[in-house]
Design a protein around this motif. Structure first.
Motif, PDB file in Angstrom:
ATOM      1  N   SER A   1      10.160   8.076  -1.135  1.00  0.00           N
ATOM      2  CA  SER A   1      11.551   8.467  -0.960  1.00  0.00           C
ATOM      3  C   SER A   1      12.014   9.407  -2.069  1.00  0.00           C
ATOM      4  CB  SER A   1      12.458   7.228  -0.918  1.00  0.00           C
ATOM      5  OG  SER A   1      13.817   7.593  -0.800  1.00  0.00           O
ATOM      6  N   ALA A   2      11.715   9.056  -3.305  1.00  0.00           N
ATOM      7  CA  ALA A   2      12.118   9.904  -4.429  1.00  0.00           C
ATOM      8  C   ALA A   2      11.500  11.286  -4.320  1.00  0.00           C
ATOM      9  CB  ALA A   2      11.718   9.242  -5.745  1.00  0.00           C
ATOM     10  N   LEU A   3      10.235  11.353  -3.879  1.00  0.00           N
ATOM     11  CA  LEU A   3       9.565  12.642  -3.745  1.00  0.00           C
ATOM     12  C   LEU A   3      10.203  13.490  -2.655  1.00  0.00           C
ATOM     13  CD1 LEU A   3       7.279  14.601  -4.409  1.00  0.00           C
ATOM     14  CD2 LEU A   3       5.838  13.344  -2.798  1.00  0.00           C
ATOM     15  N   VAL A   4      10.476  12.887  -1.505  1.00  0.00           N
ATOM     16  CA  VAL A   4      11.070  13.622  -0.386  1.00  0.00           C
ATOM     17  C   VAL A   4      12.424  14.203  -0.771  1.00  0.00           C
ATOM     18  CG1 VAL A   4      12.071  13.372   1.923  1.00  0.00           C
ATOM     19  CG2 VAL A   4       9.826  12.397   1.423  1.00  0.00           C
ATOM     20  N   HIS A   5      13.262  13.384  -1.381  1.00  0.00           N
ATOM     21  CA  HIS A   5      14.594  13.872  -1.754  1.00  0.00           C
ATOM     22  C   HIS A   5      14.530  14.884  -2.899  1.00  0.00           C
ATOM     23  CE1 HIS A   5      16.367  11.166   1.065  1.00  0.00           C
ATOM     24  NE2 HIS A   5      15.946  10.091   0.437  1.00  0.00           N
ATOM     25  N   SER A   6      13.531  14.740  -3.767  1.00  0.00           N
ATOM     26  CA  SER A   6      13.349  15.734  -4.830  1.00  0.00           C
ATOM     27  C   SER A   6      12.956  17.080  -4.232  1.00  0.00           C
ATOM     28  CB  SER A   6      12.270  15.266  -5.821  1.00  0.00           C
ATOM     29  OG  SER A   6      12.694  14.105  -6.514  1.00  0.00           O
ATOM     30  N   LEU A   7      12.111  17.049  -3.209  1.00  0.00           N
ATOM     31  CA  LEU A   7      11.745  18.287  -2.531  1.00  0.00           C
ATOM     32  C   LEU A   7      12.963  18.912  -1.853  1.00  0.00           C
ATOM     33  CD1 LEU A   7       8.318  17.297  -0.934  1.00  0.00           C
ATOM     34  CD2 LEU A   7       8.690  19.040  -2.685  1.00  0.00           C
TER      35      LEU A   7
END
Length: 346
Positions: A44-50
């Motif tokens: 989740s953190a990676l997706v929203h960071s992207l």
């Protein structure tokens, strides 16, 4: 709860260029708690960071074809969760704490929270983890926040990438998709709702929840489920509902399209034109929910399909989503399953 009088229009009129509004549901708390999910830690953190890196969270309408508004999820209340979940399940899961469970075990208590939670299937693919109560309420709340925005005509498209895992009977803690559908079904006059599932696995949970759902005599069902997935002996979920829907089915509003191993963009393009588009044109949904599970993408550890995500490629996942958005009905985009999130792009 009483039915909601909410504006919703027939989708026969095309939306004027530039009038579409997009809502993106996220918060630091949601990304943090969703990143604790045992099956997809950190996703989740990676997706929203992207998403942030692509400028989605910037208040600059000139960057995108349509304005994108970011909103924080409102955690689901116990009453909202009770719309579908059993009281006994919520009693157990919303009180769970790993620290308190360990303390009980060390003190020699005969029973512990985990013993009752195992009775609800919270083991194996759905292990207990610290933060589970917050996860359930925040993820369900995120999907409901997006759904209410669509219902209340605050947006045309709502995106909730942390939702959508509840479409099958595994890897799931809270039935956020079903709760979203139930919310829309309270709208009066009752709208037509289409659920399109793109996950590799058949959506048995959603299909069972709304199969042959009751409607007034002489009134066509207002809910249609269409799942495109893989199915073979021994492949999860093991249910006859995942087989190809027969032409003489007694329930033409619960449709299953299983694909063989190796399905590619070309496969999806054919299915889209021969099945998905004709079904949409016949049903004419006013609300659309698309579950964008990515475990059918090439490179996923499931290693079943050779599907891609690039929207430029005809038949890809991105292309399918673009085609669905062109239907001009209020649309909820949800995330879902995948096991190799480093291969995903926003």
């Amino acid at each position: 709860m009483d039915p909601v009088e909410a504006p919703h229009s027939d989708n026969t009129q095309q939306e004027p260029e530039g009038t579409r509004k997009v809502l993106y549901v996220v918060s630091e708390e949601l990304a943090k708690i969703s990143s604790l999910l045992p099956s997809n830690r950190g996703r989740s953190a990676l997706v929203h960071s992207l998403a942030s890196a692509f400028g989605i969270f910037k208040d600059d309408e000139s960057t995108w074809k349509y304005p994108i508004r970011v909103t924080k999820p409102i955690p689901a209340t116990r009453a909202e969760l009770l719309a579908y979940h059993d009281k006994e399940y919520l009693d157990a899961v919303l009180e769970y704490s790993e620290s308190s469970s360990n303390a009980r075990a060390q003190s020699g208590a005969i029973t512990s929270p985990s013993s009752s939670l195992n009775d609800f299937g919270l083991e194996d693919d759905c292990p207990l983890f610290e933060g589970l109560p917050d996860y359930i309420q925040l993820v369900a709340g995120a999907s409901l926040t997006a759904t209410r925005a669509l219902r209340d005509a605050q947006t045309n498209v709502a995106i909730c990438w942390d939702g959508g895992r509840s479409r099958a009977s595994g890897f799931c803690y809270v039935a956020d998709i079903i709760l979203s559908v139930l919310t829309l079904r309270k709208v009066r006059p009752r709208p037509r709702i289409m659920y399109l599932d793109l996950d590799l696995h058949f959506c048995d949970a959603v299909s069972q929840a709304f199969r042959n759902s009751s409607t007034p005599v002489g009134t066509p069902p207002n809910m249609l489920v269409l799942s495109i997935h893989h199915s073979e002996p021994g492949f999860f979920p093991a249910t006859s509902m995942s087989e190809l829907t027969a032409a003489d089915t007694s329930d033409p509003y619960t449709l299953s399209v299983p694909l063989a191993r190796g399905a590619s963009n070309e496969t999806y393009a054919r299915v889209w034109r021969s099945v998905v588009e004709p079904v949409q044109e016949a049903f004419r949904p006013e609300y659309l929910i698309v579950q964008c599970g990515a475990d059918g993408l090439a490179g996923d550890p499931c290693a079943v399909f050779n599907w891609t995500i690039d929207p430029i490629c005809e038949g890809s996942m991105g292309w399918c989503v673009q085609q669905a958005l062109a239907w001009d009905c209020r649309t909820l985009l949800l995330g879902g399953g995948e096991c190799h999130y480093l291969r995903l792009k926003v």
